[in-house]
Design an enzyme around this catalytic site. Structure first.
Site, mmCIF file in Angstrom:
data_model
loop_
_atom_site.group_PDB
_atom_site.id
_atom_site.type_symbol
_atom_site.label_atom_id
_atom_site.label_comp_id
_atom_site.label_asym_id
_atom_site.label_seq_id
_atom_site.Cartn_x
_atom_site.Cartn_y
_atom_site.Cartn_z
ATOM 1 C CD GLU A 1 -2.650 -1.208 2.583
ATOM 2 O OE1 GLU A 1 -3.743 -1.802 2.593
ATOM 3 O OE2 GLU A 1 -2.171 -0.665 3.600
ATOM 4 C CD GLU B 1 -6.706 -6.034 -3.250
ATOM 5 O OE1 GLU B 1 -6.345 -5.953 -2.050
ATOM 6 O OE2 GLU B 1 -5.929 -6.235 -4.192
#
Length: 532
Positions: A247, A444
């Site tokens: 991330e 997701e």
């Protein structure tokens, strides 16, 4: 591709495949806890599969007559949600072989039968370039790509330029880090985060004379060369790891502990290279005294926002001139790092007919505070008076990249009391920033959902009003995924996600107009799945 279910007396391939899943530890009991049913639809363009019954004689060596059930792929609308499933994190072993190969094959067959678009595979830097810089070993991932191709599925690739408990960083990186610990992030107490490199070294020749960006470039170019036969046809999307857990963020916080209120996280700017950047920025803006270090009054990782004065709602340092100076610099370093990697990937794969994407976190704890501390310590200067995601979305748009958002199973009503959390509002804010800059959004889940409520929340985030997510990756295949407690719920989720509206002529009239795959352990099960 045509798949047929034929009544016969031969070995049950479905049963055999899922026994492999069971034996290899993917599930503790049979994969199907009930029945998996497909309604017969004669004329529906929006359906992912179309079933038809037609006479079929002399099945294999038998003289019996059976109904031949054909599954045919059909054209799908452009606004549908493409569904992918993440493969296990250790699908390719440290020795570059496919783990549990027969179970993976059986799982891919099940996903294809359900109508999933494809799978996502994590590609670890620590496996491919393990021993030495520039020495790549792709054999395990090439074998996996061929397996996915043979199953008629698509492949999303996620580059993992970070380490984890399963797969650490390359050995040669760790060796360099022993001599140069400042290539890793550090918090105020001097604790190093050794699972990814500091953003402060992106352009510095700290890796035996090369910068991390140059090393990443070599990795991407090697991948492009070795997987050229799959690009654009089998491989449709490449997600670039941008930081911890892939991330775009600083390693400001660890996972929340069950039952405990999460802390706000901690600023990660105390390695030598980040401090040099801060000092230079302070001198350029004529605030030399502000470049000596990060905020002295900020909480540590597991403390609450009000344990110190920086994030206090009224009179906190974050609202001062110094607070704005530091947070502007801190967030700019994050965006600069994202720019480096997304620009590199977009340039490298510009002629490969694949989409490029990157993931940002959904840091929803303390979102209802004016200072948004969990987001701020992670590098997103997002407060009640400043949209910290506008510049991030603009950066994604500049590089023609998709933004991947995790946490689609989360809802405010199920969050712990006391952390002022709101995943719903944060998700909406990020989507609005993406809409403003024309950035497409992928979704997701943060963790595998074991309840119908979680699946319903995902579905609401995918096909509800004002939704702009057109690709969703369900994370992830493994032991629980194929369990009787989970797989029927996932099956129903897939069936309902792109459920077509039936015309009256399409509604089956004859008795037995649905075909089911019975529980594989049921006595007398005697069906065979064949590929033609």
């Amino acid at each position: 591709m045509e798949i047929s279910l034929v009544g016969c007396s031969q070995t049950n391939i479905i049963k055999t495949d899922y026994l492999e899943i069971q034996k290899l530890g993917f599930c503790k009991s049979n994969i199907f806890g009930g029945q998996l049913c497909f309604n017969l639809v004669k004329n529906c363009n929006k359906a992912r599969i179309q079933l038809s019954l037609k006479p079929f004689s002399k099945v294999s060596s038998s003289n019996q007559t059976a109904n031949h059930v054909t599954l045919v792929e059909t054209c799908l609308p452009e606004d549908r949600v493409q569904l992918f499933v993440g493969l296990p994190l250790d699908v390719v072993s440290d020795c570059n072989s496919i783990n549990h190969v027969r179970a993976i094959k059986a799982g891919l067959k099940a996903l294809k039968l359900l109508g999933c678009e494809g799978v996502e595979v994590p590609v670890w830097w620590g496996i491919v370039e393990k021993e030495a810089m520039g020495k790549y070993e792709w054999s395990g991932y090439l074998a996996l790509a061929k397996m996915v191709q043979d199953m008629g599925l698509k492949l999303r690739v996620s580059f993992c330029f970070h380490g984890s408990k399963q797969v650490p960083l390359p050995l040669w990186i760790s060796q360099i880090g022993e001599a140069q610990p400042d290539i890793f992030f550090s918090d105020r107490s001097g604790i190093r985060y050794k699972e990814c490199l500091s953003f402060g070294v992106d352009d510095l020749p700290v890796l035996d004379g090369r910068s991390p960006i140059q090393v990443y470039q070599g990795f991407l170019e090697s991948f492009k060369s070795n997987f050229s036969d799959f690009m654009g046809s089998i491989i449709t999307d490449i997600s670039v790891g941008l930081g911890p857990k892939g991330e775009l963020r600083y390693p400001s916080c660890s996972l929340e502990k069950t039952g405990q209120i999460s802390g706000v996280g901690e600023f990660q700017c105390y390695d030598k290279h980040m401090l040099n950047n801060l000092k230079q920025h302070a001198q350029e803006t004529r605030n030399a005294k502000w470049g000596l270090g990060g905020p002295h009054d900020a909480p540590s990782c597991y403390e609450s926002p009000n344990s110190n004065s920086f994030f206090k709602e009224n009179g906190g340092s974050w609202e001062t001139q110094y607070g704005d100076f530091f947070l502007s610099w801190y967030s700019s370093q994050l965006i600069s790092h994202g720019e480096h990697l997304l620009s590199l990937a977009s340039t490298t794969f510009s002629d490969s007919f694949v989409n490029i994407s990157g993931k940002i976190p959904l840091l929803h704890s303390w979102y209802k505070m004016r200072s948004h501390p969990s987001e701020v310590t992670a590098g997103f200067y997002n407060t009640n008076a400043r949209d910290g995601y506008d510049a991030v979305a603009e950066m994604f748009a500049r590089n023609s990249c998709r933004m991947v958002l995790p946490g689609l199973e989360l809802s405010e009503k199920y969050q712990l009391h006391g952390v002022l959390s709101s995943p719903d509002l944060l998700f909406s804010q990020i989507k609005n920033a993406c809409r403003k800059h024309g950035v497409k959004v992928y979704g997701e889940n943060s963790r595998i959902s074991g309840t119908q409520k979680g699946m319903d929340q995902i579905k609401q985030n995918l096909i509800g009003d004002n939704v702009m997510v057109n690709l969703f990756t369900y994370q992830r295949m493994g032991t629980h995924f194929f369990s009787p407690q989970h797989f029927p719920i996932f099956t129903e989720f897939v069936r309902s996600l792109n459920q077509p509206e039936l015309h009256s002529d399409d509604i089956p009239e004859a008795e037995g107009a649905s075909i089911s795959l019975s529980t594989v352990s049921e006595a007398g099960t005697n069906r065979q799945m064949q590929e033609a």
